[in-house]
Structure formats: C-alpha cells, structure tokens
Write a protein that holds these residues in place. Structure first.
Motif, PDB file in Angstrom:
ATOM      1  N   ALA A   1       0.836  -1.208   0.000  1.00 19.64           N
ATOM      2  CA  ALA A   1       0.000   0.000   0.000  1.00 19.64           C
ATOM      3  C   ALA A   1       0.866   1.251   0.000  1.00 19.64           C
ATOM      4  CB  ALA A   1      -0.927  -0.007   1.211  1.00 19.64           C
ATOM      5  N   LYS A   2       1.943   1.245   0.769  1.00 18.29           N
ATOM      6  CA  LYS A   2       2.857   2.406   0.809  1.00 18.29           C
ATOM      7  C   LYS A   2       3.536   2.593  -0.544  1.00 18.29           C
ATOM      8  CE  LYS A   2       2.240   3.389   5.157  1.00 18.29           C
ATOM      9  NZ  LYS A   2       1.486   4.553   5.556  1.00 18.29           N
ATOM     10  N   ARG A   3       3.862   1.493  -1.204  1.00 16.38           N
ATOM     11  CA  ARG A   3       4.489   1.611  -2.530  1.00 16.38           C
ATOM     12  C   ARG A   3       3.514   2.210  -3.536  1.00 16.38           C
ATOM     13  NH1 ARG A   3       4.404  -0.649  -7.232  1.00 16.38           N
ATOM     14  NH2 ARG A   3       3.098  -2.367  -6.590  1.00 16.38           N
ATOM     15  N   LEU A   4       2.267   1.785  -3.460  1.00 18.33           N
ATOM     16  CA  LEU A   4       1.258   2.350  -4.359  1.00 18.33           C
ATOM     17  C   LEU A   4       1.042   3.832  -4.078  1.00 18.33           C
ATOM     18  CD1 LEU A   4      -1.311  -0.583  -4.397  1.00 18.33           C
ATOM     19  CD2 LEU A   4       0.282   0.069  -6.213  1.00 18.33           C
ATOM     20  N   ASP A   5       1.041   4.205  -2.796  1.00 21.82           N
ATOM     21  CA  ASP A   5       0.931   5.624  -2.436  1.00 21.82           C
ATOM     22  C   ASP A   5       2.123   6.411  -2.978  1.00 21.82           C
ATOM     23  OD1 ASP A   5      -1.400   5.042  -1.080  1.00 21.82           O
ATOM     24  OD2 ASP A   5      -0.474   5.111   0.927  1.00 21.82           O
ATOM     25  N   LEU A   6       3.303   5.836  -2.866  1.00 19.95           N
ATOM     26  CA  LEU A   6       4.512   6.491  -3.372  1.00 19.95           C
ATOM     27  C   LEU A   6       4.438   6.659  -4.879  1.00 19.95           C
ATOM     28  CD1 LEU A   6       7.361   7.587  -2.815  1.00 19.95           C
ATOM     29  CD2 LEU A   6       8.203   5.243  -3.027  1.00 19.95           C
ATOM     30  N   ASP A   7       3.989   5.649  -5.587  1.00 19.26           N
ATOM     31  CA  ASP A   7       3.836   5.751  -7.041  1.00 19.26           C
ATOM     32  C   ASP A   7       2.839   6.842  -7.416  1.00 19.26           C
ATOM     33  OD1 ASP A   7       5.652   3.702  -7.342  1.00 19.26           O
ATOM     34  OD2 ASP A   7       4.144   2.172  -7.794  1.00 19.26           O
ATOM     35  N   ALA A   8       1.749   6.944  -6.658  1.00 18.49           N
ATOM     36  CA  ALA A   8       0.748   7.977  -6.929  1.00 18.49           C
ATOM     37  C   ALA A   8       1.338   9.370  -6.696  1.00 18.49           C
ATOM     38  CB  ALA A   8      -0.476   7.767  -6.052  1.00 18.49           C
ATOM     39  N   CYS A   9       2.132   9.516  -5.648  1.00 21.36           N
ATOM     40  CA  CYS A   9       2.765  10.809  -5.373  1.00 21.36           C
ATOM     41  C   CYS A   9       3.753  11.184  -6.479  1.00 21.36           C
ATOM     42  CB  CYS A   9       3.472  10.784  -4.022  1.00 21.36           C
ATOM     43  SG  CYS A   9       2.351  10.839  -2.617  1.00 21.36           S
ATOM     44  N   LYS A  10       4.508  10.209  -6.967  1.00 19.80           N
ATOM     45  CA  LYS A  10       5.445  10.470  -8.060  1.00 19.80           C
ATOM     46  C   LYS A  10       4.699  10.922  -9.310  1.00 19.80           C
ATOM     47  CE  LYS A  10       9.165   7.395  -6.620  1.00 19.80           C
ATOM     48  NZ  LYS A  10       9.940   6.184  -6.933  1.00 19.80           N
ATOM     49  N   THR A  11       3.561  10.327  -9.577  1.00 14.98           N
ATOM     50  CA  THR A  11       2.742  10.701 -10.727  1.00 14.98           C
ATOM     51  C   THR A  11       2.219  12.129 -10.567  1.00 14.98           C
ATOM     52  OG1 THR A  11       2.108   8.411 -11.086  1.00 14.98           O
ATOM     53  CG2 THR A  11       0.703  10.088 -12.088  1.00 14.98           C
ATOM     54  N   LYS A  12       1.808  12.491  -9.355  1.00 17.33           N
ATOM     55  CA  LYS A  12       1.343  13.851  -9.103  1.00 17.33           C
ATOM     56  C   LYS A  12       2.435  14.872  -9.356  1.00 17.33           C
ATOM     57  CE  LYS A  12      -2.233  12.922  -5.657  1.00 17.33           C
ATOM     58  NZ  LYS A  12      -2.630  13.098  -4.256  1.00 17.33           N
ATOM     59  N   VAL A  13       3.666  14.544  -8.979  1.00 12.14           N
ATOM     60  CA  VAL A  13       4.794  15.460  -9.211  1.00 12.14           C
ATOM     61  C   VAL A  13       5.010  15.642 -10.706  1.00 12.14           C
ATOM     62  CG1 VAL A  13       7.296  15.727  -8.975  1.00 12.14           C
ATOM     63  CG2 VAL A  13       5.936  15.006  -7.013  1.00 12.14           C
ATOM     64  N   ARG A  14       4.951  14.558 -11.455  1.00 14.84           N
ATOM     65  CA  ARG A  14       5.158  14.649 -12.902  1.00 14.84           C
ATOM     66  C   ARG A  14       4.048  15.433 -13.591  1.00 14.84           C
ATOM     67  NH1 ARG A  14       7.226   9.359 -12.309  1.00 14.84           N
ATOM     68  NH2 ARG A  14       5.223   8.396 -12.747  1.00 14.84           N
TER      69      ARG A  14
ATOM     70  N   LYS B   1       1.612  23.879  -7.111  1.00 17.24           N
ATOM     71  CA  LYS B   1       1.241  22.464  -7.134  1.00 17.24           C
ATOM     72  C   LYS B   1       2.476  21.573  -7.146  1.00 17.24           C
ATOM     73  CE  LYS B   1      -3.344  22.840  -9.119  1.00 17.24           C
ATOM     74  NZ  LYS B   1      -4.266  22.395 -10.160  1.00 17.24           N
ATOM     75  N   ILE B   2       3.495  22.006  -7.850  1.00 22.82           N
ATOM     76  CA  ILE B   2       4.754  21.241  -7.893  1.00 22.82           C
ATOM     77  C   ILE B   2       5.353  21.178  -6.491  1.00 22.82           C
ATOM     78  CG2 ILE B   2       7.142  21.239  -8.728  1.00 22.82           C
ATOM     79  CD1 ILE B   2       6.066  22.384 -11.373  1.00 22.82           C
ATOM     80  N   GLN B   3       5.373  22.316  -5.818  1.00 20.34           N
ATOM     81  CA  GLN B   3       5.948  22.368  -4.478  1.00 20.34           C
ATOM     82  C   GLN B   3       5.159  21.476  -3.504  1.00 20.34           C
ATOM     83  OE1 GLN B   3       6.010  26.311  -2.761  1.00 20.34           O
ATOM     84  NE2 GLN B   3       7.921  25.872  -1.674  1.00 20.34           N
ATOM     85  N   GLN B   4       3.833  21.554  -3.572  1.00 24.45           N
ATOM     86  CA  GLN B   4       2.991  20.723  -2.701  1.00 24.45           C
ATOM     87  C   GLN B   4       3.170  19.231  -3.021  1.00 24.45           C
ATOM     88  OE1 GLN B   4       1.134  21.574  -0.026  1.00 24.45           O
ATOM     89  NE2 GLN B   4       0.803  19.378   0.259  1.00 24.45           N
ATOM     90  N   ALA B   5       3.217  18.912  -4.311  1.00 25.77           N
ATOM     91  CA  ALA B   5       3.381  17.516  -4.719  1.00 25.77           C
ATOM     92  C   ALA B   5       4.735  16.971  -4.264  1.00 25.77           C
ATOM     93  CB  ALA B   5       3.227  17.386  -6.233  1.00 25.77           C
ATOM     94  N   GLU B   6       5.777  17.795  -4.340  1.00 32.92           N
ATOM     95  CA  GLU B   6       7.100  17.356  -3.895  1.00 32.92           C
ATOM     96  C   GLU B   6       7.132  17.142  -2.382  1.00 32.92           C
ATOM     97  OE1 GLU B   6       9.686  20.314  -5.550  1.00 32.92           O
ATOM     98  OE2 GLU B   6       9.911  19.209  -7.438  1.00 32.92           O
ATOM     99  N   ALA B   7       6.432  17.999  -1.650  1.00 34.35           N
ATOM    100  CA  ALA B   7       6.351  17.816  -0.194  1.00 34.35           C
ATOM    101  C   ALA B   7       5.619  16.510   0.131  1.00 34.35           C
ATOM    102  CB  ALA B   7       5.645  19.007   0.451  1.00 34.35           C
ATOM    103  N   ASP B   8       4.520  16.250  -0.568  1.00 33.77           N
ATOM    104  CA  ASP B   8       3.784  14.999  -0.376  1.00 33.77           C
ATOM    105  C   ASP B   8       4.661  13.796  -0.737  1.00 33.77           C
ATOM    106  OD1 ASP B   8       1.589  16.474   0.397  1.00 33.77           O
ATOM    107  OD2 ASP B   8       0.534  16.277  -1.509  1.00 33.77           O
TER     108      ASP B   8
END
Length: 94
Positions: A45-58, A65-72
């Motif tokens: 579940a943590k890996r899936l969350d991490l993948d979702a966060c990486k997608t948000k950054v991209r 939004k970039i700054q918030q996504a990078e913080a997440d």
C-alpha cells in the motif's frame, strides 16, 4: 520381537516429529507469518501511495502544485522507507 521394536520406534519417531517440527511450524504460521503478511500488505500500500505521489509530481504544472506535490512525495517516501525497514527486519528474523 524385532519387528515390534522397529514398529514401536517408527511410531515414536512419527510422534516426536509431529510435536517438534509440526508444532513449531504451526506456531510460526499462526503467529509470525500473519504479522509478516500484514506488514507486506502495508508495504504494498505504501508503494502504491509512493507511485501515486510520483505521478502527481510529474503531472503538476503550476509552481505551487509542484511544491505541494514534492512535499507529499517526501512524506510518502519516508513512510515507504520506514515500512520497508520494518518488513525487512521481520523477514531477516526468520
């Protein structure tokens, strides 16, 4: 006479192997294995969350939004790393 002794020894061996090996296996499967499986599910579940966060950054376009996504992403990465270590320690203890 000898066949009786061989038969008795075979039964004793079977009984001892049941108590020594199978009991320990059952204890492991009912205790440690359940914990390990739970931690592995959490890691997934943590890996899936991490993948979702990486997608948000991209996909982020504005600087805010970039700054918030990078913080997440940093938070998700820290949670994933912590869970990875917990799971690794459990598996190393086997």
């Amino acid at each position: 006479e000898t066949e009786k002794k061989i038969g008795q020894a075979g039964r004793e061996l079977k009984a001892k192997s049941m108590t020594n090996f199978l009991h320990q296996l059952k204890t492991f499967l009912e205790g440690d294995m359940k914990t390990i499986a739970k931690e592995r599910r959490t890691l997934l579940a943590k890996r899936l969350d991490l993948d979702a966060c990486k997608t948000k950054v991209r996909k982020a376009q504005s600087p805010e939004k970039i700054q918030q996504a990078e913080a997440d992403l940093r938070v998700c990465q820290a949670e994933f790393d912590r869970q990875y270590e917990v799971t690794k320690l459990l598996l190393d203890g086997i």
